[in-house]
Design a protein around this motif. Structure first.
Motif, PDB file in Angstrom:
ATOM      1  N   ASN A  73     -74.907  32.353  28.455  1.00 42.12           N
ATOM      2  CA  ASN A  73     -75.259  33.257  27.353  1.00 42.12           C
ATOM      3  C   ASN A  73     -74.066  33.672  26.495  1.00 42.12           C
ATOM      4  O   ASN A  73     -74.174  34.591  25.698  1.00 42.12           O
ATOM      5  N   THR A  99     -70.721  37.979  25.064  1.00 39.46           N
ATOM      6  CA  THR A  99     -71.663  37.666  26.134  1.00 39.46           C
ATOM      7  C   THR A  99     -72.514  38.896  26.417  1.00 39.46           C
ATOM      8  O   THR A  99     -72.044  40.025  26.265  1.00 39.46           O
ATOM      9  N   THR A 100     -73.731  38.653  26.791  1.00 43.95           N
ATOM     10  CA  THR A 100     -74.633  39.748  27.139  1.00 43.95           C
ATOM     11  C   THR A 100     -74.540  40.081  28.624  1.00 43.95           C
ATOM     12  O   THR A 100     -75.180  41.016  29.080  1.00 43.95           O
ATOM     13  N   ARG A 101     -73.757  39.305  29.347  1.00 45.78           N
ATOM     14  CA  ARG A 101     -73.574  39.526  30.775  1.00 45.78           C
ATOM     15  C   ARG A 101     -72.172  40.050  31.038  1.00 45.78           C
ATOM     16  O   ARG A 101     -71.267  39.855  30.236  1.00 45.78           O
ATOM     17  N   ARG A 102     -71.999  40.654  32.181  1.00 42.99           N
ATOM     18  CA  ARG A 102     -70.676  41.114  32.590  1.00 42.99           C
ATOM     19  C   ARG A 102     -69.841  39.900  32.965  1.00 42.99           C
ATOM     20  O   ARG A 102     -70.318  38.988  33.632  1.00 42.99           O
ATOM     21  N   SER A 103     -68.590  39.897  32.525  1.00 39.72           N
ATOM     22  CA  SER A 103     -67.702  38.788  32.864  1.00 39.72           C
ATOM     23  C   SER A 103     -66.504  39.343  33.613  1.00 39.72           C
ATOM     24  O   SER A 103     -65.721  40.103  33.058  1.00 39.72           O
TER      25      SER A 103
END
Length: 180
Positions: A73, A99-103
């Motif tokens: 994503n 990104t829509t997620r934690r990285s």
């Protein structure tokens, strides 16, 4: 099909790049990846990101590697979209990826990871997932000079990345922004 053949198929749509997680999905073990690196068949580009050694380099390589490094994503964001499309000069030492997620991955210092919004519009430029040019021009305020953003709008219309009506709207917004 052999495991290496599966990897070639995977990588063919991504400028020769693939992730270790995508390789696992087609049954490739990490020891095979290690062996192929030692043999020179693939190169490690970033943690968990590989590239076929025989794939010709392209101007999009850094963008695709950046997106894959951040994870699922992820997409090119802001000023980096203008650079990806070669519309105006930008800071080459920073690559903005949203990104829509934690990285939590350890990433290259040149990668600037920003939180992506649920309403972000994503496009695909030259095979690389990226924020739409219209939105990228708007959010690159503070990173790209005003005159360069105006030039990016005009070049974006000329090259077909923006419709003429959208370009005119952006020019009005940017001129209003300059007087505010």
């Amino acid at each position: 099909m052999s495991h290496y053949g599966e990897i070639e198929r995977l990588a063919s749509d991504n400028f020769g790049y693939f992730t270790s997680s995508a390789a696992r999905e087609v049954g490739v073990l990490s020891c095979e990846l290690d062996r192929w690196v030692k043999m020179g068949r693939i190169e490690s580009s970033a943690r968990g990101v590989y590239r076929l050694s025989n794939y010709p380099p392209t101007p999009q390589d850094a963008y695709m590697a950046g997106v894959l490094s951040v994870g699922p994503n992820a997409y090119v964001y802001g000023a980096s979209v203008l650079a990806l499309l070669n519309l105006v000069p930008t800071d080459p030492t920073r690559l903005f990826i949203a990104t829509t997620r934690r990285s939590r991955r350890k990433l290259a210092s040149s990668l600037v990871v920003v939180p992506g919004g649920r309403d972000d519009r994503i496009s695909n430029y030259d095979g690389v997932p990226a924020q739409t040019l219209e939105d990228a021009i708007r959010v690159s305020r503070g990173y790209v000079r005003h005159d360069r953003r105006l030039r990016a709008v005009k070049e974006g219309v000329r090259q077909g990345y923006l419709m003429k009506s959208v370009g005119q709207k952006l020019v009005r917004e940017l001129k209003h922004e300059a007087t505010a």
